[in-house]
Write an enzyme that holds these catalytic residues in place. Sequence first.
Site, mmCIF file in Angstrom:
data_model
loop_
_atom_site.group_PDB
_atom_site.id
_atom_site.type_symbol
_atom_site.label_atom_id
_atom_site.label_comp_id
_atom_site.label_asym_id
_atom_site.label_seq_id
_atom_site.Cartn_x
_atom_site.Cartn_y
_atom_site.Cartn_z
ATOM 1 N N LEU A 1 0.799 -1.309 0.064
ATOM 2 C CA LEU A 1 0.013 0.025 -0.106
ATOM 3 C C LEU A 1 0.819 1.357 0.080
ATOM 4 O O LEU A 1 1.795 1.318 0.403
ATOM 5 C CB LEU A 1 -0.798 0.013 1.281
ATOM 6 C CG LEU A 1 -2.012 -1.060 1.004
ATOM 7 C CD1 LEU A 1 -2.571 -1.298 2.423
ATOM 8 C CD2 LEU A 1 -2.976 -1.106 -0.157
ATOM 9 N N ASN B 1 1.661 -5.131 10.875
ATOM 10 C CA ASN B 1 1.889 -6.141 9.894
ATOM 11 C C ASN B 1 2.418 -7.352 10.657
ATOM 12 O O ASN B 1 3.245 -7.162 11.660
ATOM 13 C CB ASN B 1 2.620 -5.677 8.607
ATOM 14 C CG ASN B 1 3.045 -6.773 7.495
ATOM 15 O OD1 ASN B 1 2.052 -7.527 7.221
ATOM 16 N ND2 ASN B 1 4.231 -6.716 7.259
ATOM 17 N N HIS C 1 5.000 -10.570 9.367
ATOM 18 C CA HIS C 1 5.771 -10.786 8.422
ATOM 19 C C HIS C 1 6.365 -12.395 8.727
ATOM 20 O O HIS C 1 7.047 -12.663 9.934
ATOM 21 C CB HIS C 1 6.756 -10.031 8.020
ATOM 22 C CG HIS C 1 7.917 -10.400 7.000
ATOM 23 N ND1 HIS C 1 7.298 -10.145 5.708
ATOM 24 C CD2 HIS C 1 9.101 -10.818 7.019
ATOM 25 C CE1 HIS C 1 8.375 -10.656 4.793
ATOM 26 N NE2 HIS C 1 9.422 -11.026 5.506
ATOM 27 N N VAL D 1 8.754 -1.106 2.908
ATOM 28 C CA VAL D 1 8.172 -2.402 2.852
ATOM 29 C C VAL D 1 8.782 -3.169 3.951
ATOM 30 O O VAL D 1 10.193 -3.203 3.854
ATOM 31 C CB VAL D 1 8.046 -3.248 1.489
ATOM 32 C CG1 VAL D 1 7.611 -4.552 1.704
ATOM 33 C CG2 VAL D 1 7.111 -2.463 0.626
ATOM 34 N N ASP D 2 8.157 -3.755 4.963
ATOM 35 C CA ASP D 2 8.872 -4.795 6.022
ATOM 36 C C ASP D 2 9.935 -3.989 6.705
ATOM 37 O O ASP D 2 10.850 -4.738 6.914
ATOM 38 C CB ASP D 2 9.348 -5.932 5.139
ATOM 39 C CG ASP D 2 8.036 -6.571 4.845
ATOM 40 O OD1 ASP D 2 7.174 -6.767 5.118
ATOM 41 O OD2 ASP D 2 8.297 -7.620 3.842
ATOM 42 N N LYS E 1 3.508 -19.729 11.108
ATOM 43 C CA LYS E 1 2.104 -19.276 11.213
ATOM 44 C C LYS E 1 1.584 -19.669 12.562
ATOM 45 O O LYS E 1 0.734 -19.107 13.095
ATOM 46 C CB LYS E 1 1.079 -19.945 10.350
ATOM 47 C CG LYS E 1 1.271 -19.223 8.527
ATOM 48 C CD LYS E 1 0.179 -19.516 7.919
ATOM 49 C CE LYS E 1 0.174 -19.525 6.705
ATOM 50 N NZ LYS E 1 -1.025 -19.595 5.880
ATOM 51 N N GLU F 1 2.612 -17.026 14.645
ATOM 52 C CA GLU F 1 2.015 -15.769 14.589
ATOM 53 C C GLU F 1 0.488 -15.734 15.034
ATOM 54 O O GLU F 1 0.099 -14.844 15.533
ATOM 55 C CB GLU F 1 1.933 -15.384 12.893
ATOM 56 C CG GLU F 1 3.137 -15.407 12.169
ATOM 57 C CD GLU F 1 2.870 -14.928 10.758
ATOM 58 O OE1 GLU F 1 2.679 -16.169 9.919
ATOM 59 O OE2 GLU F 1 3.027 -14.040 10.256
HETATM 60 C C1 GAR Z 1 1.235 -15.232 7.162
HETATM 61 O O1 GAR Z 1 2.105 -16.011 7.194
HETATM 62 C C2 GAR Z 1 1.751 -13.699 7.081
HETATM 63 O O2 GAR Z 1 2.740 -13.277 7.761
HETATM 64 C C3 GAR Z 1 2.180 -13.692 5.497
HETATM 65 O O3 GAR Z 1 1.053 -14.324 5.027
HETATM 66 C C4 GAR Z 1 0.382 -15.209 5.785
HETATM 67 C C5 GAR Z 1 -1.056 -15.262 5.903
HETATM 68 O O4 GAR Z 1 -1.457 -16.342 6.155
HETATM 69 N N1 GAR Z 1 2.165 -12.382 4.968
HETATM 70 C C6 GAR Z 1 3.026 -12.015 4.109
HETATM 71 O O5 GAR Z 1 3.738 -12.805 3.832
HETATM 72 C C7 GAR Z 1 3.128 -10.643 3.840
HETATM 73 N N2 GAR Z 1 4.099 -10.095 2.823
HETATM 74 P P1 GAR Z 1 -2.998 -16.844 6.314
HETATM 75 O O6 GAR Z 1 -3.684 -16.348 5.142
HETATM 76 O O7 GAR Z 1 -3.152 -18.260 6.662
HETATM 77 O O8 GAR Z 1 -3.546 -15.974 7.501
#
Ligand code: GAR
Length: 187
Positions: A88, A102, A104, A139-140, A166, A169
């Site tokens: 964005l 965010n 990452h 970015v990031d 994940k 996360e």
């Molecule tokens: C997550 O791992 C997030 O960190 C990543 O996409 C995944 C979303 O998982 N984000 C990026 O790569 C951003 N550049 P999900 O669709 O299962 O929620």
Amino acid sequence: MRVGVLVSGSGSILSALIQSGIDICVVVSDRPCLGLDVARSNAIATELVERKSYGGDFDRNDYTSRVVEKLLNYKVELVAMAGFMTILGEPIFDAFPNKVLNTHPALLPSFKGAHAVEASLAAGVKLSGCTVHIATPQVDAGPILAQEAVPVFENDTPASLHERIKEVERRLYPKCILEISQGGHVL
Ligand code: GAR
């Protein structure tokens, strides 16, 4: 705090945010995706701001302004990107200063960009992880709020490593957002 979540993919991080009790007032996506279904099945409002172009004619600021308009319509106070795959432009940082977050799938500042998991495996790192940070126009690169490492195994594929990241996360991102929205973390 009223939170708007941006998604592009399967929405598993979004699911974790929902389950944590965060006040999500709208989920915005740049494409039709499972994340929108996750929102709908939890009775959360959805907005599809479809990205029509991935070429040189893509007007990033115009696209961003359309996303911002949707977020403002829902009186969003904090924006959480959860697997949103369109970079964005300035309008979102002007509308929500220091209020765009965010997560990452790598330990920033290593492995920025859209292919962080693949790049981590290709580099042969033995540790990876996730980074929750404040998003900026670079970015990031914004200030880091939290990080947690996971091991990388010899037989990992991008999918197996990404799933291990994940899992972290889904715990770390809701924790950070709750801290911020309850005033424990000053942005
Ligand atoms: C997550 O791992 C997030 O960190 C990543 O996409 C995944 C979303 O998982 N984000 C990026 O790569 C951003 N550049 P999900 O669709 O299962 O929620």
